[in-house]
Design an enzyme around this catalytic site. Sequence first.
Site, PDB file in Angstrom:
ATOM      1  N   GLU A  86      -1.048   9.932   7.869  1.00  0.00           N
ATOM      2  CA  GLU A  86      -1.622   9.072   6.842  1.00  0.00           C
ATOM      3  C   GLU A  86      -3.016   8.588   7.229  1.00  0.00           C
ATOM      4  OE1 GLU A  86       0.607   6.371   4.609  1.00  0.00           O
ATOM      5  OE2 GLU A  86       2.428   7.579   4.607  1.00  0.00           O
ATOM      6  N   HIS A 143      -0.654   6.057   2.106  1.00  0.00           N
ATOM      7  CA  HIS A 143      -2.062   6.456   2.073  1.00  0.00           C
ATOM      8  C   HIS A 143      -2.171   7.950   1.787  1.00  0.00           C
ATOM      9  CE1 HIS A 143      -1.577   2.933   4.595  1.00  0.00           C
ATOM     10  NE2 HIS A 143      -2.804   2.578   4.242  1.00  0.00           N
ATOM     11  N   LYS A 170       1.422  -1.732  -0.597  1.00  0.00           N
ATOM     12  CA  LYS A 170       0.033  -1.263  -0.452  1.00  0.00           C
ATOM     13  C   LYS A 170      -0.052   0.239  -0.711  1.00  0.00           C
ATOM     14  CE  LYS A 170      -3.641  -0.566   2.943  1.00  0.00           C
ATOM     15  NZ  LYS A 170      -3.889  -0.345   4.369  1.00  0.00           N
TER      16      LYS A 170
END
Length: 251
Positions: A86, A143, A170
């Site tokens: 990530e 991510h 997130k």
Amino acid sequence: MNPIQVRDVTVGEGIPKIIVPLMGATEKELLEEITYIEELKPDLLEWRADFFQRVADFSVVEQILRLLREKLPAIPLIFTFRTEQEGGNCPMHVEDYFNLLNVVLDSNKVDLIDMELLTDESMLQQTIDHAKQQGVKIILSNHEFSHTPAKETLLFRLQKMVSLGADISKIAVMPQSVKDLLTLLDVTQEAKKSECPLITMAMGKLGLLSRLSGEVFGSAATFAAGKQASAPGQISVAELRKALQIIHQHS
């Protein structure tokens, strides 16, 4: 969303909070960064431990955490080891990754801990339970450094983070077009209705708007560069704070 309190900082209401990463490879570099970043007065500090050369030595990690807490006793501290898949800086086996996170939780020196959603789910859930026992707030993250997944995929991942027990969810993506940026902003404004605060960002030049417009679309925090950036597209604390304040005054 329901705001969360971390020391004297409320995440999830008002102006998006500014997070600055610590990126030093050595203790000396970290100390220099602390002195530099302290003057910037960020809302939260993130130690990106995957940049630290001795991160595999857990006793040294504990020493650094004690040092950070001593030097910056009031500012909320996030611990993050970003894995290689990530966008992280250091390879680590999944079992070692979770062992590291549990050592950090047992140190009682961090306020929040970042855990990646797309990993071993059993070990992830055990570590989430451990964090809750220790009173440490959980950021569940994902991510994508090469693309922007579909809206449905991003919403599913954010919903799963909430269901697993995230205090903050997130998502970071890499836009290849303005359409990708709009996808992320659409996801953000829809997901802000969920239980916990969320942080979303599009990386790179195309994504700058996402780092500035959190108060409009629903992202509760944003990252700014300290001595160096931790992801493509981060701007300085001063520039970011000025832009956030302008948007706050006129929104």
